[in-house]
Design a protein around this motif. Structure first.
Motif, PDB file in Angstrom:
ATOM      1  N   ALA A  69       0.830  -1.208   0.000  1.00 12.90           N
ATOM      2  CA  ALA A  69       0.000   0.000   0.000  1.00 12.90           C
ATOM      3  C   ALA A  69       0.865   1.260   0.000  1.00 12.90           C
ATOM      4  O   ALA A  69       0.516   2.251  -0.649  1.00 12.90           O
ATOM      5  N   ASN A 128       3.037   5.626  -6.042  1.00 13.47           N
ATOM      6  CA  ASN A 128       2.781   5.470  -7.468  1.00 13.47           C
ATOM      7  C   ASN A 128       1.648   4.456  -7.644  1.00 13.47           C
ATOM      8  O   ASN A 128       1.876   3.248  -7.516  1.00 13.47           O
ATOM      9  N   PRO A 129       0.444   4.913  -7.932  1.00 15.31           N
ATOM     10  CA  PRO A 129      -0.684   3.991  -8.095  1.00 15.31           C
ATOM     11  C   PRO A 129      -0.462   2.932  -9.180  1.00 15.31           C
ATOM     12  O   PRO A 129      -1.092   1.887  -9.163  1.00 15.31           O
ATOM     13  N   LEU A 130       0.459   3.185 -10.097  1.00 13.56           N
ATOM     14  CA  LEU A 130       0.739   2.237 -11.173  1.00 13.56           C
ATOM     15  C   LEU A 130       2.011   1.424 -10.920  1.00 13.56           C
ATOM     16  O   LEU A 130       2.543   0.800 -11.838  1.00 13.56           O
ATOM     17  N   THR A 131       2.492   1.417  -9.680  1.00 12.60           N
ATOM     18  CA  THR A 131       3.730   0.704  -9.367  1.00 12.60           C
ATOM     19  C   THR A 131       3.639  -0.774  -9.748  1.00 12.60           C
ATOM     20  O   THR A 131       2.553  -1.359  -9.743  1.00 12.60           O
ATOM     21  N   ASP A 179       3.759  -5.387  -6.350  1.00 12.63           N
ATOM     22  CA  ASP A 179       2.495  -5.984  -5.935  1.00 12.63           C
ATOM     23  C   ASP A 179       2.762  -7.078  -4.908  1.00 12.63           C
ATOM     24  O   ASP A 179       3.895  -7.481  -4.690  1.00 12.63           O
ATOM     25  N   ARG A 238       1.934   1.866  -3.451  1.00 15.20           N
ATOM     26  CA  ARG A 238       0.803   2.346  -4.244  1.00 15.20           C
ATOM     27  C   ARG A 238       0.476   3.814  -3.949  1.00 15.20           C
ATOM     28  O   ARG A 238       0.029   4.532  -4.830  1.00 15.20           O
ATOM     29  N   ARG A 239       0.703   4.248  -2.719  1.00 15.21           N
ATOM     30  CA  ARG A 239       0.479   5.672  -2.401  1.00 15.21           C
ATOM     31  C   ARG A 239       1.465   6.552  -3.152  1.00 15.21           C
ATOM     32  O   ARG A 239       1.122   7.647  -3.587  1.00 15.21           O
ATOM     33  N   ASP A 272      10.240   4.097  -7.137  1.00 14.35           N
ATOM     34  CA  ASP A 272       9.099   4.130  -6.219  1.00 14.35           C
ATOM     35  C   ASP A 272       9.571   3.921  -4.784  1.00 14.35           C
ATOM     36  O   ASP A 272       9.061   4.553  -3.856  1.00 14.35           O
TER      37      ASP A 272
END
Length: 79
Positions: free
Chosen positions: A29, A35-38, A41, A32-33, A63
């Motif tokens: 998370a 870079n939402p497209l990181t 996963d 993702r904060r 990132d």
């Protein structure tokens, strides 16, 4: 394999600890904060932390710098 490359899992665990000791879902998370497209996963992160594979995209490392925020690279290298 170079030691710096081998230590990716350790560095990810240290990053999680610096963020408050959260689990891998919380670490994901945080990426993702930044870079939402990181490409960071949950599935890949388990492999990276266990040392079964390494991030291939240089964007992951960019990132990661954002996740660490104001913590300097020099500071991390010294510890």
């Amino acid at each position: 394999m170079h030691r710096a490359v081998r230590d990716v899992g350790v560095k990810l665990r240290v990053t999680a600890a610096l963020l408050g000791g959260g689990n891998q879902k919380e670490l994901c998370a945080a990426f993702r904060r930044v870079n939402p497209l990181t490409e960071f996963d949950l599935g890949r992160s388990y492999k990276w932390i266990e040392g079964r594979s390494l991030p291939r995209s240089p964007r992951i490392y960019e990132d990661w710098v954002g996740v660490l925020g104001p913590v300097s690279y020099t500071h991390l290298r010294a510890h």
